[in-house]
Design a protein around this motif. Sequence first.
Motif, PDB file in Angstrom:
ATOM      1  N   THR A   4       0.846  -1.195   0.000  1.00  0.00           N
ATOM      2  CA  THR A   4       0.000   0.000   0.000  1.00  0.00           C
ATOM      3  C   THR A   4       0.880   1.244   0.000  1.00  0.00           C
ATOM      4  O   THR A   4       0.646   2.192  -0.752  1.00  0.00           O
ATOM      5  CB  THR A   4      -0.930   0.011   1.233  1.00  0.00           C
ATOM      6  OG1 THR A   4      -1.714  -1.179   1.217  1.00  0.00           O
ATOM      7  CG2 THR A   4      -1.829   1.219   1.234  1.00  0.00           C
ATOM      8  N   GLU A   8       1.390   3.978  -3.133  1.00  0.00           N
ATOM      9  CA  GLU A   8       1.282   5.430  -2.963  1.00  0.00           C
ATOM     10  C   GLU A   8       2.530   6.139  -3.484  1.00  0.00           C
ATOM     11  O   GLU A   8       2.435   7.184  -4.127  1.00  0.00           O
ATOM     12  CB  GLU A   8       1.031   5.779  -1.492  1.00  0.00           C
ATOM     13  CG  GLU A   8       0.890   7.263  -1.215  1.00  0.00           C
ATOM     14  CD  GLU A   8      -0.297   7.931  -1.902  1.00  0.00           C
ATOM     15  OE1 GLU A   8      -0.288   9.171  -1.991  1.00  0.00           O
ATOM     16  OE2 GLU A   8      -1.236   7.238  -2.353  1.00  0.00           O
ATOM     17  N   TYR A  11       2.363   6.111  -7.204  1.00  0.00           N
ATOM     18  CA  TYR A  11       1.347   7.094  -7.598  1.00  0.00           C
ATOM     19  C   TYR A  11       1.933   8.505  -7.573  1.00  0.00           C
ATOM     20  O   TYR A  11       1.809   9.264  -8.541  1.00  0.00           O
ATOM     21  CB  TYR A  11       0.141   6.974  -6.654  1.00  0.00           C
ATOM     22  CG  TYR A  11      -0.868   8.074  -6.795  1.00  0.00           C
ATOM     23  CD1 TYR A  11      -1.803   8.055  -7.818  1.00  0.00           C
ATOM     24  CD2 TYR A  11      -0.891   9.139  -5.903  1.00  0.00           C
ATOM     25  CE1 TYR A  11      -2.742   9.072  -7.951  1.00  0.00           C
ATOM     26  CE2 TYR A  11      -1.822  10.156  -6.024  1.00  0.00           C
ATOM     27  CZ  TYR A  11      -2.746  10.112  -7.050  1.00  0.00           C
ATOM     28  OH  TYR A  11      -3.665  11.122  -7.180  1.00  0.00           O
ATOM     29  N   GLU A  12       2.583   8.860  -6.478  1.00  0.00           N
ATOM     30  CA  GLU A  12       3.155  10.204  -6.339  1.00  0.00           C
ATOM     31  C   GLU A  12       4.252  10.458  -7.370  1.00  0.00           C
ATOM     32  O   GLU A  12       4.328  11.546  -7.941  1.00  0.00           O
ATOM     33  CB  GLU A  12       3.690  10.404  -4.920  1.00  0.00           C
ATOM     34  CG  GLU A  12       2.589  10.499  -3.879  1.00  0.00           C
ATOM     35  CD  GLU A  12       3.102  10.483  -2.445  1.00  0.00           C
ATOM     36  OE1 GLU A  12       4.343  10.384  -2.250  1.00  0.00           O
ATOM     37  OE2 GLU A  12       2.277  10.567  -1.535  1.00  0.00           O
ATOM     38  N   HIS A  47      -5.485   1.635  -7.092  1.00  0.00           N
ATOM     39  CA  HIS A  47      -4.960   2.761  -6.313  1.00  0.00           C
ATOM     40  C   HIS A  47      -5.244   4.090  -7.016  1.00  0.00           C
ATOM     41  O   HIS A  47      -5.673   5.053  -6.383  1.00  0.00           O
ATOM     42  CB  HIS A  47      -3.466   2.591  -6.050  1.00  0.00           C
ATOM     43  CG  HIS A  47      -2.950   3.523  -5.010  1.00  0.00           C
ATOM     44  ND1 HIS A  47      -3.131   3.306  -3.667  1.00  0.00           N
ATOM     45  CD2 HIS A  47      -2.289   4.703  -5.108  1.00  0.00           C
ATOM     46  CE1 HIS A  47      -2.593   4.308  -2.981  1.00  0.00           C
ATOM     47  NE2 HIS A  47      -2.069   5.164  -3.843  1.00  0.00           N
ATOM     48  N   PHE A  48      -4.997   4.145  -8.312  1.00  0.00           N
ATOM     49  CA  PHE A  48      -5.289   5.373  -9.053  1.00  0.00           C
ATOM     50  C   PHE A  48      -6.786   5.664  -9.045  1.00  0.00           C
ATOM     51  O   PHE A  48      -7.199   6.815  -8.951  1.00  0.00           O
ATOM     52  CB  PHE A  48      -4.770   5.269 -10.495  1.00  0.00           C
ATOM     53  CG  PHE A  48      -3.349   5.732 -10.645  1.00  0.00           C
ATOM     54  CD1 PHE A  48      -3.057   6.927 -11.264  1.00  0.00           C
ATOM     55  CD2 PHE A  48      -2.299   4.957 -10.157  1.00  0.00           C
ATOM     56  CE1 PHE A  48      -1.742   7.351 -11.408  1.00  0.00           C
ATOM     57  CE2 PHE A  48      -0.985   5.368 -10.292  1.00  0.00           C
ATOM     58  CZ  PHE A  48      -0.709   6.574 -10.917  1.00  0.00           C
ATOM     59  N   GLU A  50      -8.916   4.855  -6.640  1.00  0.00           N
ATOM     60  CA  GLU A  50      -9.242   5.343  -5.298  1.00  0.00           C
ATOM     61  C   GLU A  50      -8.851   6.813  -5.133  1.00  0.00           C
ATOM     62  O   GLU A  50      -9.455   7.536  -4.357  1.00  0.00           O
ATOM     63  CB  GLU A  50      -8.528   4.498  -4.233  1.00  0.00           C
ATOM     64  CG  GLU A  50      -9.073   3.097  -4.104  1.00  0.00           C
ATOM     65  CD  GLU A  50      -8.186   2.186  -3.257  1.00  0.00           C
ATOM     66  OE1 GLU A  50      -7.155   2.657  -2.730  1.00  0.00           O
ATOM     67  OE2 GLU A  50      -8.535   1.001  -3.139  1.00  0.00           O
ATOM     68  N   ARG A  51      -7.823   7.243  -5.858  1.00  0.00           N
ATOM     69  CA  ARG A  51      -7.353   8.632  -5.774  1.00  0.00           C
ATOM     70  C   ARG A  51      -8.065   9.536  -6.778  1.00  0.00           C
ATOM     71  O   ARG A  51      -7.703  10.698  -6.927  1.00  0.00           O
ATOM     72  CB  ARG A  51      -5.842   8.694  -6.023  1.00  0.00           C
ATOM     73  CG  ARG A  51      -5.051   7.783  -5.134  1.00  0.00           C
ATOM     74  CD  ARG A  51      -5.079   8.181  -3.698  1.00  0.00           C
ATOM     75  NE  ARG A  51      -3.817   8.802  -3.397  1.00  0.00           N
ATOM     76  CZ  ARG A  51      -3.662   9.795  -2.545  1.00  0.00           C
ATOM     77  NH1 ARG A  51      -4.669  10.270  -1.905  1.00  0.00           N
ATOM     78  NH2 ARG A  51      -2.501  10.309  -2.331  1.00  0.00           N
ATOM     79  N   ASN A  52      -9.055   8.976  -7.492  1.00  0.00           N
ATOM     80  CA  ASN A  52      -9.818   9.723  -8.492  1.00  0.00           C
ATOM     81  C   ASN A  52      -8.915  10.375  -9.533  1.00  0.00           C
ATOM     82  O   ASN A  52      -9.128  11.512  -9.939  1.00  0.00           O
ATOM     83  CB  ASN A  52     -10.717  10.779  -7.831  1.00  0.00           C
ATOM     84  CG  ASN A  52     -11.785  10.144  -6.980  1.00  0.00           C
ATOM     85  OD1 ASN A  52     -12.346   9.125  -7.341  1.00  0.00           O
ATOM     86  ND2 ASN A  52     -12.047  10.738  -5.834  1.00  0.00           N
ATOM     87  N   SER A  53      -7.897   9.651  -9.955  1.00  0.00           N
ATOM     88  CA  SER A  53      -6.955  10.167 -10.943  1.00  0.00           C
ATOM     89  C   SER A  53      -7.425   9.803 -12.343  1.00  0.00           C
ATOM     90  O   SER A  53      -7.779   8.661 -12.615  1.00  0.00           O
ATOM     91  CB  SER A  53      -5.562   9.591 -10.710  1.00  0.00           C
ATOM     92  OG  SER A  53      -4.696  10.013 -11.734  1.00  0.00           O
TER      93      SER A  53
END
Length: 86
Positions: A4, A8, A11-12, A47-48, A50-53
């Motif tokens: 997890t 992240e 993602y960053e 993951h993306f 969930e981050r609304n990307s």
Amino acid sequence: MHDTFLNERIYEALLKLCQENKILKLNKINIAVNIDSHISENSLHEHFGERNSNLLGDWTEIIVEKQDVGKLNAVIKSIEGESTDE
């Protein structure tokens, strides 16, 4: 839990690369992760999401290679996307 955290960090890093290169949409990503990592195409898509990307979606081809890159590390080998500088 560790994956997890790594999700992240990936993602960053991808967000930063896309901002620096004015990429609006990722078409292809090639990432190397540790042999024992549970990072996968599905986990990155989730993951993306969930981050609304909007950078990454069903159109994005994700290649995850398992290599000896160290625990909690990932190497973004390449990204391809659509830029605002076209």
